[in-house]
Write an enzyme that holds these catalytic residues in place. Structure first.
Site, PDB file in Angstrom:
ATOM      1  CD  GLU A   1      -2.594  -1.399   2.506  1.00  0.00           C
ATOM      2  OE1 GLU A   1      -2.335  -0.649   3.480  1.00  0.00           O
ATOM      3  OE2 GLU A   1      -3.320  -2.401   2.572  1.00  0.00           O
TER       4      GLU A   1
ATOM      5  CB  SER B   1       7.820  -5.004  -7.221  1.00  0.00           C
ATOM      6  OG  SER B   1       7.883  -3.614  -7.494  1.00  0.00           O
ATOM      7  N   GLY B   2      10.071  -4.551  -8.726  1.00  0.00           N
ATOM      8  CA  GLY B   2      11.462  -4.400  -9.146  1.00  0.00           C
ATOM      9  C   GLY B   2      12.379  -4.745  -7.984  1.00  0.00           C
ATOM     10  CG  ASP B   3      16.263  -5.019  -8.853  1.00  0.00           C
ATOM     11  OD1 ASP B   3      16.254  -6.250  -8.776  1.00  0.00           O
ATOM     12  OD2 ASP B   3      16.445  -4.402  -9.922  1.00  0.00           O
ATOM     13  N   GLY B   4      13.608  -2.698  -5.832  1.00  0.00           N
ATOM     14  CA  GLY B   4      13.335  -1.900  -4.633  1.00  0.00           C
ATOM     15  C   GLY B   4      12.509  -2.655  -3.608  1.00  0.00           C
TER      16      GLY B   4
ATOM     17  NE  ARG C   1       8.713   4.664 -10.802  1.00  0.00           N
ATOM     18  CZ  ARG C   1       9.280   3.510 -10.446  1.00  0.00           C
ATOM     19  NH1 ARG C   1       8.735   2.387 -10.794  1.00  0.00           N
ATOM     20  NH2 ARG C   1      10.381   3.489  -9.736  1.00  0.00           N
TER      21      ARG C   1
ATOM     22  NE  ARG D   1      13.702   4.710 -14.017  1.00  0.00           N
ATOM     23  CZ  ARG D   1      13.478   4.176 -12.831  1.00  0.00           C
ATOM     24  NH1 ARG D   1      12.401   3.459 -12.612  1.00  0.00           N
ATOM     25  NH2 ARG D   1      14.304   4.403 -11.827  1.00  0.00           N
TER      26      ARG D   1
ATOM     27  N   GLY E   1      19.525   0.408  -5.922  1.00  0.00           N
ATOM     28  CA  GLY E   1      18.647   1.350  -6.620  1.00  0.00           C
ATOM     29  C   GLY E   1      17.865   2.267  -5.697  1.00  0.00           C
TER      30      GLY E   1
HETATM   31  N1  LIG Z   1       1.905   0.754  -2.906  1.00  0.00           N
HETATM   32  C1  LIG Z   1       3.004   1.480  -3.104  1.00  0.00           C
HETATM   33  N2  LIG Z   1       2.898   2.775  -3.437  1.00  0.00           N
HETATM   34  C2  LIG Z   1       3.977   3.528  -3.690  1.00  0.00           C
HETATM   35  N3  LIG Z   1       5.244   3.058  -3.615  1.00  0.00           N
HETATM   36  C3  LIG Z   1       5.414   1.768  -3.283  1.00  0.00           C
HETATM   37  C4  LIG Z   1       4.304   0.918  -3.013  1.00  0.00           C
HETATM   38  N4  LIG Z   1       4.792  -0.313  -2.728  1.00  0.00           N
HETATM   39  C5  LIG Z   1       6.134  -0.231  -2.794  1.00  0.00           C
HETATM   40  N5  LIG Z   1       6.513   1.009  -3.124  1.00  0.00           N
HETATM   41  C6  LIG Z   1       7.861   1.565  -3.350  1.00  0.00           C
HETATM   42  O1  LIG Z   1       8.059   1.636  -4.758  1.00  0.00           O
HETATM   43  C7  LIG Z   1       9.448   1.739  -4.999  1.00  0.00           C
HETATM   44  C8  LIG Z   1       9.786   1.178  -6.341  1.00  0.00           C
HETATM   45  O2  LIG Z   1       9.552  -0.197  -6.337  1.00  0.00           O
HETATM   46  P1  LIG Z   1      10.478  -1.202  -7.128  1.00  0.00           P
HETATM   47  O3  LIG Z   1      11.891  -0.833  -6.987  1.00  0.00           O
HETATM   48  O4  LIG Z   1      10.113  -2.558  -6.704  1.00  0.00           O
HETATM   49  O5  LIG Z   1      10.041  -0.956  -8.628  1.00  0.00           O
HETATM   50  P2  LIG Z   1      10.822  -0.205  -9.755  1.00  0.00           P
HETATM   51  O6  LIG Z   1      11.527   0.988  -9.215  1.00  0.00           O
HETATM   52  O7  LIG Z   1       9.877  -0.002 -10.871  1.00  0.00           O
HETATM   53  O8  LIG Z   1      11.845  -1.307 -10.243  1.00  0.00           O
HETATM   54  P3  LIG Z   1      13.451  -1.358 -10.233  1.00  0.00           P
HETATM   55  O9  LIG Z   1      13.904  -1.115  -8.829  1.00  0.00           O
HETATM   56  O10 LIG Z   1      13.760  -2.755 -10.688  1.00  0.00           O
HETATM   57  O11 LIG Z   1      13.881  -0.322 -11.192  1.00  0.00           O
HETATM   58  C9  LIG Z   1      10.126   1.054  -3.839  1.00  0.00           C
HETATM   59  O12 LIG Z   1      10.985   1.955  -3.241  1.00  0.00           O
HETATM   60  C10 LIG Z   1       8.990   0.693  -2.884  1.00  0.00           C
HETATM   61  O13 LIG Z   1       9.314   1.067  -1.570  1.00  0.00           O
END
Ligand SMILES: Nc1ncnc2c1ncn2[C@@H]1O[C@H](COP(=O)(O)OP(=O)(O)OP(=O)(O)O)[C@@H](O)[C@H]1O
Length: 540
Positions: free
Chosen positions: A181, A205-208, A311, A317, A514
């Protein structure tokens, strides 16, 4: 599969052979030959055709079942496979009727024997050299899946329904799905939730989000047990570095979502769990962070964070961000030091059991309080900072809670140990410490990484002075990993066990996996196999 290959491979051991009818469709007879190399399916009608082969590595398994009431004699078995077609795995289910005997019980036994043997052969080989660190997810299996609906370009939920759900149900894998959430939601749950009933924690999701889960587990009082819970990655972010790396280690071609997602879901269903190195990072303000991927300072972290505004475009990106930052290329001032891998290898002959020895068991690897301190080689915890996190380099806990010693690190307020190397330059374009092969699905940044448990950190740095054109060439070549063959005199690569980065300013962007952290001095050391990840194995 041509006839030549078939006759060559038919020399592999034949385990079962039988004639069955494939259903649905016309009741054609097929000969099935189950060998150590695959299941060969040959149609008998007319001129016998060339057998099709179902590789065990592409097969999820098989199950036997009773036929419809109208067919009291026959028994059936279904083989579920995901062979690669071009770059994408596609589902292919083959169902056969066993009706060769007038005795229904004999047909049932035959179908069950085939289903059992096919499932056994589809089960990945578990390497024996790593002891309990390698395993298979149990069956039945229950996953806890964290899904970030905003990861990547926000399509995680629909990707889950379209690609993940059908494969999990075919593999009869149960799961609880948590749609996150807010930022840090997954971290809080990984830190606080009772995880006993789950066999693995999976991140979609991603690495975050994986970073949140890893660090949430390491926040727990029972971290030493929690961090051994198998993790799984289903890529739905924009970078998807860990997923791309795992895909590469298994020998698959570099692919992007959704092909990458399908591959990773397939690995999850196969269920091979392997040890994964984690890097323990200590910052000057006393934060203790655990990283499975990278620490970046300079060009790479700037591109990563500044490209957030694109994004919605997915992984493109990073290309846009690279071009934008190249036009405003800048340098970053600070000091970089490291412990070269060979240096550590020689001095570590009197090591603490476990922290450096990949062959030691998990119980040896976790040391307890004072005993660990006595055994440490470069344990500076007994110096001025004893008992605090700052500069101590340890995952410090009270009482009987295990302590993870960062035995290679000196306190950050002291110089690095004498046998470390201090880089003479103090102006950089980028500094990058990685332990996976990919920094993104199409960023093959460290081709020398061969697996999750190489026990190395790869330190890359580019001192100031590199022409823009050379930097651009390096980044373009990184898509297929050929940048290392350019012999670019500006790009330095050193395999290390530990490193320290001390930015002179406090305004630069530093990222771990990241995620942005405060710009301050930090240092890290690798912990071999501290975590565990479901993966597709390692190409032989
Ligand atoms: N419901 C949410 N709403 C907003 N942010 C969120 C939510 N759930 C997780 N997050 C945050 O979103 C951020 C980005 O997530 P994530 O890194 O998994 O995806 P990404 O940035 O698209 O992928 P990558 O890291 O592979 O580039 C993380 O820092 C995480 O804390």
């Amino acid at each position: 599969m041509d006839l030549k290959t078939w006759s060559a491979e038919s020399s592999s051991e034949i385990l079962l052979c039988g004639g069955f009818t494939q259903v649905p469709g016309p009741p054609d007879e097929y000969v099935l030959t189950l060998t150590t190399s695959g299941l060969y399916v040959q149609r008998l009608k007319g001129t016998p055709g060339v057998p099709e082969v179902v590789r065990h590595s592409d097969c999820l398994g098989s199950c036997a079942f009773r036929g419809p009431p109208a067919d009291p004699l026959g028994y059936y078995f279904i083989v579920t496979t995901y062979p690669p077609v071009g770059r994408r795995r596609r589902e292919l289910c083959l169902t056969f009727r066993v009706g060769g005997s007038p005795d229904p019980e004999a047909n049932r036994q035959t179908a069950e024997t085939w289903a059992r043997r096919i499932t056994q052969l589809a089960t990945p080989d578990v390497p024996t050299h790593g002891g309990a660190e390698y395993s298979l997810l149990p069956r039945p299996c229950q996953l806890l899946i964290f899904l970030n609906p905003h990861g990547g370009h926000g399509a995680a939920l629909s990707l889950f329904k379209e690609h993940v759900l059908p494969m999990l149900s075919k593999a009869e894998i149960g799961f609880s799905l948590i749609v996150t959430e807010r930022p840090n939601h997954a971290r809080e749950l990984a830190r606080e939730k009772n995880l006993d009933r789950f066999d693995a924690l999976v991140v979609m999701s991603g690495d975050g989000l994986m970073y949140e889960v890893v660090n949430g587990l390491m926040d727990r009082p029972d971290w030493s047990v929690a961090i051994k819970k198998p993790l799984g990655i289903l890529p739905a972010g924009s970078g998807n570095a860990l997923a791309a790396s795992v895909n590469h280690y298994s020998g698959h071609k570099q692919v992007m979502n959704p092909d990458l997602l399908i591959n990773c879901t397939f690995y999850l269903c196969k269920g091979l769990v392997s040890p994964m190195d984690l890097v323990s990072i200590i910052t000057a303000s006393g934060k203790h962070i655990f990283s499975f991927l990278s620490v970046a300072w300079g060009f790479v972290s700037d591109v990563d964070i500044e490209s957030e505004k694109y994004r919605m475009l997915g992984s493109i990106r990073f290309t846009i961000g690279t071009l934008v930052r190249l036009t405003a290329l800048r340098t970053y001032k600070g000091r970089v030091s490291y412990l070269p891998a060979e240096e550590e290898g020689t001095s570590a002959s009197t090591t603490i059991p476990g922290l450096l020895d990949p062959n030691s068991s998990h119980s040896e690897r976790l040391s307890f309080g004072t005993q660990a301190r006595q055994n440490s080689i470069y344990n500076f915890c007994n110096s001025n900072n004893m008992g605090t996190m700052e500069g101590c380099g340890g995952h410090q806990r009270g009482g009987d809670i295990p302590t993870l010693e960062d035995s290679l690190l000196a306190p950050l307020d002291q110089s690095v140990p004498k046998h470390w190397t201090v880089v003479k330059e103090e102006k950089f374009v980028l500094v990058l410490a990685v332990q996976q092969s990919h920094l993104g699905a199409d960023l093959f940044s460290a081709p020398m990484v061969t697996g999750l448990n190489d026990r190395l950190i790869h330190l890359f740095y580019i001192p100031a002075g590199i022409p823009r054109s050379s930097l651009l060439k390096l980044f373009l070549a990184m898509e297929d990993g050929t940048h290392m063959t350019h012999n670019c005199p500006h790009l330095v690569h050193v395999p290390v066990k530990a490193f320290r980065i001390e930015p002179f300013g406090s305004k630069d962007i530093i990222t771990v996996d990241g995620e942005v952290i405060e710009c301050e001095p930090l240092q890290g050391q690798v912990h071999s196999g501290l975590g565990r990840l479901v993966n597709g194995g390692r190409k032989s």
